[in-house]
Structure formats: structure tokens, C-alpha cells
Design a protein around this motif. Structure first.
Motif, mmCIF file in Angstrom:
data_model
loop_
_atom_site.group_PDB
_atom_site.id
_atom_site.type_symbol
_atom_site.label_atom_id
_atom_site.label_comp_id
_atom_site.label_asym_id
_atom_site.label_seq_id
_atom_site.Cartn_x
_atom_site.Cartn_y
_atom_site.Cartn_z
ATOM 1 N N PHE A 1 18.881 12.481 14.099
ATOM 2 C CA PHE A 1 18.322 12.809 12.889
ATOM 3 C C PHE A 1 16.847 12.128 12.766
ATOM 4 N N THR A 2 15.893 12.455 12.184
ATOM 5 C CA THR A 2 14.696 11.828 12.105
ATOM 6 C C THR A 2 14.325 11.109 10.718
ATOM 7 N N ALA A 3 14.316 9.734 10.959
ATOM 8 C CA ALA A 3 14.000 8.758 9.970
ATOM 9 C C ALA A 3 12.574 8.743 9.540
ATOM 10 N N PRO A 4 12.161 9.019 8.273
ATOM 11 C CA PRO A 4 10.954 9.141 7.823
ATOM 12 C C PRO A 4 9.995 7.657 8.131
ATOM 13 N N GLY A 5 10.683 6.451 8.209
ATOM 14 C CA GLY A 5 9.836 5.400 8.193
ATOM 15 C C GLY A 5 9.042 4.987 7.005
ATOM 16 N N LEU A 6 8.931 3.740 6.668
ATOM 17 C CA LEU A 6 8.371 3.272 5.476
ATOM 18 C C LEU A 6 6.818 3.663 5.724
ATOM 19 N N ARG A 7 6.096 3.957 4.456
ATOM 20 C CA ARG A 7 4.991 4.100 4.340
ATOM 21 C C ARG A 7 4.014 2.990 3.933
ATOM 22 N N VAL A 8 4.764 1.990 3.692
ATOM 23 C CA VAL A 8 3.953 0.659 3.517
ATOM 24 C C VAL A 8 4.244 -0.289 4.262
ATOM 25 N N PRO A 9 3.693 -1.492 4.613
ATOM 26 C CA PRO A 9 3.952 -2.720 5.597
ATOM 27 C C PRO A 9 5.304 -3.270 5.373
ATOM 28 N N TRP A 10 5.924 -3.874 6.412
ATOM 29 C CA TRP A 10 7.218 -4.472 6.119
ATOM 30 C C TRP A 10 7.516 -5.609 6.870
ATOM 31 N N TYR A 11 8.620 -6.561 6.509
ATOM 32 C CA TYR A 11 8.643 -7.719 7.130
ATOM 33 C C TYR A 11 10.212 -8.090 7.074
ATOM 34 N N GLU B 1 23.695 -6.543 18.021
ATOM 35 C CA GLU B 1 23.736 -5.469 19.026
ATOM 36 C C GLU B 1 22.409 -5.158 19.333
ATOM 37 N N HIS B 2 21.912 -4.948 20.389
ATOM 38 C CA HIS B 2 20.413 -4.380 20.802
ATOM 39 C C HIS B 2 20.572 -2.948 20.197
ATOM 40 N N ILE B 3 21.409 -2.178 20.153
ATOM 41 C CA ILE B 3 21.320 -0.933 19.915
ATOM 42 C C ILE B 3 21.269 -0.760 18.217
ATOM 43 N N GLU B 4 22.047 -1.592 17.430
ATOM 44 C CA GLU B 4 21.933 -1.780 16.075
ATOM 45 C C GLU B 4 20.412 -2.145 15.682
ATOM 46 N N LEU B 5 19.858 -3.198 16.370
ATOM 47 C CA LEU B 5 18.659 -3.528 16.100
ATOM 48 C C LEU B 5 17.479 -2.317 16.324
ATOM 49 N N ASP B 6 17.608 -1.411 17.445
ATOM 50 C CA ASP B 6 16.789 -0.385 17.784
ATOM 51 C C ASP B 6 17.151 0.630 16.683
ATOM 52 N N TRP B 7 18.173 0.864 15.986
ATOM 53 C CA TRP B 7 18.293 1.740 14.925
ATOM 54 C C TRP B 7 17.625 1.068 13.803
ATOM 55 N N TYR B 8 17.588 -0.022 13.358
ATOM 56 C CA TYR B 8 16.812 -0.670 12.089
ATOM 57 C C TYR B 8 15.220 -0.455 12.412
ATOM 58 N N LEU B 9 14.796 -0.825 13.769
ATOM 59 C CA LEU B 9 13.548 -0.691 13.834
ATOM 60 C C LEU B 9 12.941 0.716 13.705
ATOM 61 N N THR B 10 13.742 1.640 14.256
ATOM 62 C CA THR B 10 13.350 3.171 14.158
ATOM 63 C C THR B 10 13.332 3.610 12.530
ATOM 64 N N VAL B 11 14.368 3.121 11.841
ATOM 65 C CA VAL B 11 14.462 3.635 10.494
ATOM 66 C C VAL B 11 13.458 3.092 9.752
ATOM 67 N N MET B 12 12.935 1.857 9.871
ATOM 68 C CA MET B 12 11.977 1.388 9.155
ATOM 69 C C MET B 12 10.538 1.640 9.632
ATOM 70 N N SER B 13 10.446 2.141 11.047
ATOM 71 C CA SER B 13 9.146 2.552 11.543
ATOM 72 C C SER B 13 8.921 4.253 11.576
ATOM 73 N N GLY B 14 10.061 4.841 11.564
ATOM 74 C CA GLY B 14 10.257 6.420 11.743
ATOM 75 C C GLY B 14 10.357 6.943 12.957
ATOM 76 N N GLY B 15 11.197 7.888 13.227
ATOM 77 C CA GLY B 15 11.477 8.477 14.455
ATOM 78 C C GLY B 15 12.652 9.004 14.666
ATOM 79 N N THR B 16 13.074 9.525 15.791
ATOM 80 C CA THR B 16 14.258 10.061 15.733
ATOM 81 C C THR B 16 15.402 8.903 16.400
ATOM 82 N N VAL B 17 16.520 9.047 15.656
ATOM 83 C CA VAL B 17 17.665 7.920 15.786
ATOM 84 C C VAL B 17 19.004 8.699 16.189
#
Length: 582
Positions: A240-250, A173-189
Motif C-alpha cells: 500500500f502507499t503510505a502518505p508520509g508526514l508533511r512536517v519535519p520529523w525526528y 530488524e532492518h525490514i521493520e526499520l525500512d517500514w518505519y522510514l517509509t511510513v514517515m517519509s511516504g512511499g510504497t510499503v
């Protein structure tokens, strides 16, 4: 004793103290004393062990049906010389070549989605998990763990990247993908869909088949010791606020990222059900058994049965419609990664390019470090079913990549061929394993293209000595397989890591070293999320929920923690192999 002599002694001891400490039955340590000796050797060989399962591991305690978790002894390094001998003194000679982290099978779940099959959990263990409202928080806690670590425990090298090997979403689902991208990049989810002010899923249904955490109602889960946790569902869905990875990710795509519940082919027929207002919460045993069988063997029949249940054959509740539940296509999967809002630590697209969007080819190469190349494959089959395969076009592309980065390889008759423009070590990444690539059904979007299984891929990889590892997920199990060959340089390791949705919820650090003696070592070290082991059933803070995520996953009555955890030989290892050209 000099430091160099001491280190040489420790390196020599490691194969006996850690390797011989394994019992002959299944790779488990023969005794606590043997484990403790191996832990001491491990600590002496490592640069650091803090924050990894080399230091401590979540361990079940208590005698009741519901187990609490606490910090237990770490898991020692196990030296595996299946493919090459372990020579003494290599710790003093080794040079770190690469260091990265693998995430896999996060399964970020929209637990309120109408297209879920929670009522089939007794037939399909992945249909429902008591902790699934916490998947996004658990993923954020895993990111927090990686951010807290300075680098690899054996080389000390900083992580060059994180590679996620698929099943990012649970139901594409688009919403699940948005959650993932926010968790990896950082931000409010906000891990909630439908009505943002309330939970609308099976866990407040009053159905005894599900854990109803916010009430004293005695359901089947509470009969197994599950607690009452006031405010659990409300707080699980708050922002909540996800910190996001500090290193590149694939990212690598998995079957749950391109099909319905990772099983049914998505031909666009159920889109209106995803975004609609009717959700099946239960059905009788006969209908459940028929649907579970159809999900395994007859996708068309499964779609019909689901429609019948929604039309009145099951227990249906009204939910708030949400257009964000619309399933994404593989092309949209790649496109979303290119959104500047999700660049995070980079790189732009996280492996995917505008060419991938236009062509639909979701396989690519990327640099891991100087002299080490990563190759991300797409092993999904849009014909459906959980297992995978690859098409001829991708197989030919892969062989061209291998040839262009190898100084020599072997033809199908075993003769050496000289060529290529480089001599890089190669690590492959895919969602599926060699043993779960038997789905040779024609891809409905490329119906005339031949599909190829895992054995074909192993045979191809063994023709290229520069291939040192194939890293994957899918099975939700820790398992490391040695792919041996009569010619030592043609052997490679397959590293399969457990999921982050089912216990043990592991990720894995992988370090590659040149031992200066004609061998390479791959150090694999499992890590857990940053959540504390102990839980408090009255603590629904962000930290408290992250801890509950792990403990609830251990106690899932349909899960098999011991099986998925694997043996000591699948945990923290040194995997030896011949250096290409030696």
C-alpha cells in the motif's frame, strides 16, 4: 458581555469546571453532567477541537466479550495547577511559543520473523498481539491524522515537527526499520517478509492458542468473540502507499530498537536465527515458563533455551528465509535515517548526523521553534533488559547543553550560577521515563562507564529552570507527572504517552504558551489515528484494516486498556508552571 470579558470568565471557569469536575479518586470525572460542562468550557477555550480527542474518542460498546468501538464523547481539558496557579484572563494574554506532535512505541512488527516469542503471550503480554500484522497500516493512519490537522487546538500554530520517542521497530530488524522510514517519509510499503505471496506466521497455524482469522477454526480468541475475517492475513501483507508526514520529523532510539524483543542483549549471536528458515510456533507449558523467566532474569539461558526449541524442543515450522530480517545496530539505525530515500519532509538525518554514525552517540539537540530547544536522549542500555539508564558521557554532554542555553542555573548546593550564551526553553525527549531508568548494568560496549538512573536525571534537570518538560514513552501508558520543587522555577512536567501498538493507540500534540503573567502553559492533547471507529469484518481495504487495528487492540485478551489509557488528568491537559526568571 464583551468577547474579552467572556474569555476571561471562561478561563476562570476552566479550573473549576474541568479541574473540580474530577473525582478525588484517581482523576476521573465525577459525573456525565460534570464532564459535559467541562467539554463546553474546553470548546470555548480552544481554537478548534476537530480531529482530536477533545472532539470525540473511541468508546467500547456492547455487552459481549468482544467489544465493538464507536464514537464517544470527547475528553475535556483538565487544568493542572500542581506547579503554578491558574490566573484568570490568561487566554487573552497567552502567546504561542511552540507546537509539535509526539509519536511513541509504534512497534512495527515483522510478525513472520523466526525470532519471536508468540507462544509466551500468556506470560509476557507483548510477546504476541492479535493485531500485529497491521502495525504498519496503523502507523500510516496515524500519519494521515497528523497531516489532516491544521495545527494546535489552543494556539492554532502549525506543527513544527513530529518527534518519535522510540520503540520504532519491535525486534530491531532492518525490514521493520525500512517500514518505519517509509511510513514517515511516504512511499510504497509491503508489510510482509519471507515469501511475499503468502503469510508464514502463527495466525494460520491451526494452533488454538492463536487467533486464526481466515478460517472458522474455533481457537481461544474466537471463544472470546473474535471474528472470522476472510482474506485478513493476505490483505494485511499486500503493498500500500503510505502518505508520509508533511512536517519535519525526528527519531529517538528505544530498547526495542537495539535489543532482541527489547529485552535480550544483541551481541550478534542470534543473527543466523533471524534470517533462517525455522520458526518456533509453540512449546509445552514447562518450557514456556522457563523461557519467560529467563527472558526476565537470565539472557544467556534464554538464548540457549531458544536454540533448544528450534532444535526440536518446540513446534517448528519452515518459513522462507529473508536477509532483510538481519538485526540492525545502533550505528545502522542512525545511518538508515541519513538515506536520501527517506528524507521526506526533512530534516536530513532526522536528528542523526554522520558524526553520530561514526561515534555511536545517538543523542542530539534540535530547534523546536524560536526560543525553544529540543534535546533527544539515548536512554537504552545494550546490556539488555527493557528498562534504561544513561552513561556518564551523555550526562556530562547534557549538562553542557543545559548550561550553554540557560542564563542561570543552580549548583548542587542550591546557589544561583550566572552564565550561558542563551535563554531558551528546553524540552527533553527520551524513550524511557524517570521511573524506568533503573537498569544500571554496565554497557558491554562501554564496560567501565558508570550508568545513571532516572532520579539522577530529575535532580539534574531541576537545577536548570529553562527545562519545562520531559516527553517520553516506553510504559505504553498515558501518565503526566509533576516534578515539583521548593523553588517554583525549578519544577518541570514529565509527559508520558501511551503506545501506538497497544490500545488506546494515542499520539499527543504539545503546545507551549507564555501566559503573560509569570506562568507558562503546556497544553497536551491526545489524538487517534485517522481510521474510522466502526469496523466491518468483510472489509479488508486499507481503511477497513486500519479500523480493525484499533478495535482488535482493544480486545487483545492479554492487554489492559483501562490501565494504559490513564485518567482524565493524563489526557488533555493544561499544565501550568512558573516562567523561568519570574
Amino acid at each position: 458581555m464583551s468577547e474579552i470579558s467572556r474569555r476571561r470568565l471562561i478561563t476562570g471557569m476552566s479550573a473549576t469546571a474541568a479541574g473540580a469536575a474530577l473525582s478525588l479518586a484517581g482523576g476521573r470525572f465525577a459525573s456525565a453532567a460534570a464532564r459535559d460542562r467541562a467539554i463546553a468550557v474546553t470548546a470555548a477555550r480552544a481554537v478548534r477541537t476537530e480531529g482530536t480527542t477533545l472532539e470525540q474518542v473511541a468508546t467500547a460498546t456492547g455487552t459481549g466479550a468482544y467489544k465493538r468501538l464507536a464514537a464517544g464523547p470527547g475528553w475535556p481539558l483538565v487544568v493542572r495547577s500542581d506547579l503554578a496557579g491558574a490566573r484568570t484572563g490568561r487566554d487573552d494574554r497567552r502567546t504561542g511559543l511552540a507546537c509539535f506532535v509526539q509519536f511513541t512505541d509504534m512497534h512495527l512488527v515483522d510478525s513472520e520473523s523466526p525470532v519471536r516469542f508468540e507462544y509466551l503471550a500468556r506470560y509476557l503480554d507483548s510477546a504476541h498481539r492479535p493485531h500485529e500484522t497491521l502495525t504498519v497500516r496503523g502507523a500510516a493512519s496515524l500519519v494521515e491524522r497528523v497531516n489532516s490537522l491544521p495545527g494546535g487546538p489552543y494556539t492554532g500554530r502549525p506543527f513544527s515537527m513530529v518527534v518519535n520517542t522510540g520503540d520504532i521497530a519491535d525486534n530491531h530488524e532492518h525490514i521493520e526499520l525500512d517500514w518505519y522510514l517509509t511510513v514517515m517519509s511516504g512511499g510504497t510499503v509491503t508489510p510482509n517478509s519471507g515469501d511475499p505471496t503468502r503469510y508464514e506466521g502463527v495466525q494460520n497455524s491451526g494452533d488454538a492458542a492463536y487467533w486464526n482469522p481466515e478460517t472458522s477454526f474455533q481457537d481461544a480468541y474466537k471463544a472470546k468473540g473474535f471474528p472470522e475475517v476472510p482474506g485478513f492475513l493476505t490483505d494485511a501483507g499486500r503493498p500500500f502507499t503510505a502518505p508520509g508526514l508533511r512536517v519535519p520529523w525526528y527519531s529517538t532510539i528505544g530498547n526495542h530498537d537495539d535489543s532482541i524483543e527489547g529485552t535480550l542483549p544483541d551481541l550478534g549471536l542470534l543473527g543466523s536465527l533471524y534470517t533462517g528458515d525455522r520458526k518456533v510456533e509453540g512449546c509445552d507449558d514447562a518450557d514456556a515458563a522457563k523461557l519467560a523467566d529467563a527472558l526476565r532474569h537470565d539472557p544467556a539461558a534464554a538464548a540457549v533455551l531458544l536454540t533448544e526449541l528450534l532444535a526440536g524442543g518446540g513446534v517448528v515450522r519452515q518459513v522462507t528465509p529473508d536477509p532483510r530480517r538481519q538485526p540492525f545496530t545502533p550505528t545502522e539505525f542512525a545511518q538508515a535515517h541519513l538515506d536520501p530515500a527517506y528524507t521526506g519532509a526533512g530534516p536530513t538525518g532526522h536528528g542523526f548526523t554522520s558524526d553520530a554514525v561514526s561515534s555511536g552517540r545517538l543523542y542530539y539537540t534540535f530547534p523546536i521553534s524560536d526560543g525553544v530547544l529540543g534535546v533527544s536522549l539515548d536512554t537504552t542500555n545494550r546490556a539488555g533488559w527493557a528498562d534504561g539508564s544513561i552513561g556518564t558521557a551523555q550526562l556530562d554532554w547534557l549538562e553542557n547543553v543545559l548550561q550553554s542555553h540557560s542564563s542561570h542555573w543552580y549548583d548542587t548546593d542550591g546557589h544561583v550560577v550566572r552564565g550561558g550564551h542563551g535563554n531558551q526553553l528546553i524540552v527533553l525527549f527520551s524513550h524511557h521515563t524517570s521511573g524506568t531508568m533503573g537498569n544500571l548494568l554496565p554497557d558491554p560496549y562501554h564496560p567501565f562507564e558508570q550508568r545513571h538512573d532516572g532520579n539522577t536525571l530529575v535532580t539534574l534537570l531541576q537545577r536548570y529552570p529553562n527545562v519545562v518538560a520531559w516527553v517520553n514513552g516506553h510504559t505504553h501508558t498515558n501518565q503526566i507527572i509533576a516534578h515539583a520543587h521548593a523553588v517554583p522555577e525549578r519544577a518541570f512536567w514529565e509527559v508520558n504517552t501511551a503506545s501506538h501498538v497497544d490500545y488506546p493507540q494515542h499520539a499527543r500534540i504539545i503546545e507551549i504558551t507564555d501566559n503573560g503573567d509569570g506562568t507558562l502553559s503546556l497544553f497536551t492533547t491526545l489524538i487517534e489515528s485517522a481510521a474510522q471507529y466502526t469496523t466491518d469484518f468483510h472489509d479488508t481495504s486499507d481503511a477497513g484494516l486500519a479500523s480493525l487495528y484499533r478495535e482488535l487492540s482493544y480486545n487483545d485478551p492479554y492487554a489492559t486498556p483501562a490501565q494504559k489509557t490513564g485518567t482524565a488528568a493524563d489526557h488533555n491537559t493544561e499544565l501550568l508552571l512558573a516562567r523561568p526568571g519570574s
